[in-house]
Motif scaffolding. Sequence first.
Motif, short mmCIF file in Angstrom:
data_model
loop_
_atom_site.label_atom_id
_atom_site.label_comp_id
_atom_site.label_asym_id
_atom_site.label_seq_id
_atom_site.Cartn_x
_atom_site.Cartn_y
_atom_site.Cartn_z
N TYR A 183 0.84 -1.20 0.00
CA TYR A 183 0.00 0.00 0.00
C TYR A 183 0.88 1.24 0.00
O TYR A 183 1.72 1.42 0.88
CB TYR A 183 -0.93 0.04 1.21
CG TYR A 183 -2.08 1.02 1.00
CD1 TYR A 183 -3.29 0.58 0.52
CD2 TYR A 183 -1.92 2.38 1.24
CE1 TYR A 183 -4.34 1.46 0.29
CE2 TYR A 183 -2.94 3.28 0.99
CZ TYR A 183 -4.15 2.82 0.52
OH TYR A 183 -5.17 3.71 0.27
N TYR B 23 6.55 4.76 -7.30
CA TYR B 23 6.12 3.37 -7.43
C TYR B 23 7.22 2.40 -7.03
O TYR B 23 6.96 1.29 -6.57
CB TYR B 23 5.63 3.08 -8.85
CG TYR B 23 6.71 2.92 -9.90
CD1 TYR B 23 7.16 1.66 -10.29
CD2 TYR B 23 7.29 4.03 -10.53
CE1 TYR B 23 8.13 1.51 -11.27
CE2 TYR B 23 8.26 3.88 -11.50
CZ TYR B 23 8.68 2.63 -11.88
OH TYR B 23 9.65 2.47 -12.85
N GLY C 158 7.17 0.80 -3.48
CA GLY C 158 6.40 -0.43 -3.30
C GLY C 158 7.16 -1.64 -3.80
O GLY C 158 7.14 -2.72 -3.16
N PHE D 178 -1.15 -4.88 -5.26
CA PHE D 178 -0.52 -3.56 -5.17
C PHE D 178 -1.64 -2.53 -5.14
O PHE D 178 -2.56 -2.57 -5.97
CB PHE D 178 0.35 -3.34 -6.40
CG PHE D 178 1.55 -2.45 -6.20
CD1 PHE D 178 2.83 -2.99 -6.16
CD2 PHE D 178 1.43 -1.08 -6.10
CE1 PHE D 178 3.95 -2.18 -6.01
CE2 PHE D 178 2.53 -0.26 -5.96
CZ PHE D 178 3.80 -0.81 -5.91
N THR D 179 -1.60 -1.61 -4.19
CA THR D 179 -2.65 -0.62 -4.07
C THR D 179 -2.10 0.66 -3.47
O THR D 179 -1.01 0.68 -2.91
CB THR D 179 -3.84 -1.18 -3.23
OG1 THR D 179 -4.87 -0.20 -3.15
CG2 THR D 179 -3.40 -1.56 -1.83
N GLY D 180 -2.85 1.75 -3.61
CA GLY D 180 -2.39 3.01 -3.06
C GLY D 180 -3.43 4.09 -3.23
O GLY D 180 -4.42 3.95 -3.97
N THR E 236 0.63 3.28 -8.16
CA THR E 236 0.15 1.92 -8.37
C THR E 236 -0.16 1.68 -9.84
O THR E 236 0.12 0.60 -10.39
CB THR E 236 -1.11 1.67 -7.52
OG1 THR E 236 -0.77 1.78 -6.13
CG2 THR E 236 -1.70 0.30 -7.78
N THR E 237 -0.74 2.68 -10.51
CA THR E 237 -1.03 2.56 -11.93
C THR E 237 0.25 2.38 -12.73
O THR E 237 0.31 1.58 -13.68
CB THR E 237 -1.80 3.80 -12.43
OG1 THR E 237 -2.92 4.04 -11.57
CG2 THR E 237 -2.28 3.61 -13.85
N VAL F 21 -4.30 -4.99 -8.99
CA VAL F 21 -4.10 -3.68 -8.36
C VAL F 21 -5.45 -3.09 -7.96
O VAL F 21 -6.50 -3.44 -8.52
CB VAL F 21 -3.36 -2.70 -9.29
CG1 VAL F 21 -1.96 -3.21 -9.61
CG2 VAL F 21 -4.15 -2.42 -10.57
N LEU G 219 -6.94 0.90 -6.99
CA LEU G 219 -6.62 2.33 -7.02
C LEU G 219 -7.61 3.08 -6.14
O LEU G 219 -8.82 3.06 -6.40
CB LEU G 219 -6.70 2.86 -8.45
CG LEU G 219 -6.00 2.04 -9.55
CD1 LEU G 219 -6.25 2.65 -10.91
CD2 LEU G 219 -4.51 1.93 -9.26
#
Length: 322
Positions: free
Chosen positions: A74, A141, A144, A174-176, A184-185, A201, A203
């Motif tokens: 995160y 990014y 992470g 994966f997230t944020g 994350t994107t 992921v 978002l």
Amino acid sequence: MAFRGFFKSSLVAFLSFSLLLLGCGTVSAQPSMGPYETTQAMYDVEALDETNRTAWVWSPVVSNTDESFPLIIYLHGFLGGNTAILGYSALFQQLASYGFIVAAPLSCIVGCTDASEGAPWTDCQGILPLRPPAHGWGPYYGEGIKLIDWARNMTNLDTDPLFQRIDWEKGVGFTGHSMGGQATTVAASAECTQQWNIKAVALHHPAEPETRDGNIGVNISVPAIAFTSSGDSIWPDTKAIMDANPMTPAAYRDEVGWSHEEPNGRPDTGMEWENPRLATFTAAWFQVMLNGDQGFYHDLIFSDKPTSLCQYADMVECYVES
């Protein structure tokens, strides 16, 4: 594990309050909680950006040492690092209670500053021409990805039993949030997902997706779910990413109400503590995409039941593509 000065005293005070507020260890006290009690710890991670080399890890409490869980990374939003990471404590606890090990860096509170720009952990996608470049968001990014690499190394070292419980075969989620949603994107590009085994992921209110080369959403290479709300002035950023996203499965939820701070619910927003259902549906997404669930969690996302993603509340727009 180590703490530093002011951060240590702030954390102790905040967690003492949080134990009363959130009922840690009492799943029934949180309607959005999963089946596991949780625990948390802070770790020094030398590879992280010089702005703060600390990671916060939340995990399920289990008596069966053979039980393992996928890793979820995160990334906090702008101004959400350092001690402000505490605002995400409810979200992290909730995600971990659903059976995930959640790791979050405290670094890059307004952007990353290392001269290396995150290399070699940013080699998979490079530094995109994000806006505004002065913020140092481009390498974020990589923070992470550094935690994925660090957790793998900790598993191999076999010095901390927590890391033996990571289920690497399931892949990584994966997230944020905000700046972290943008990051994350970027991490969702094929080069990064393949190298680091990122399988899905999520978002949370991602920010500033446009570059001089186009929208970063076109690079998404794994199943993606995005959350925004009518109370967030940058909801078009989230919408634009998902409009550009070429991948399925995919889901988009624009709920009536809630502010940009939906994941962390800072008191200065005037909103409730945070939207506990954000964790519920984020966890459900990863339960389906990482664990292969075809039952309860699958229905939370893909069904049209009253409790499902697009039906549980009033929506501006909501869709799920399988």
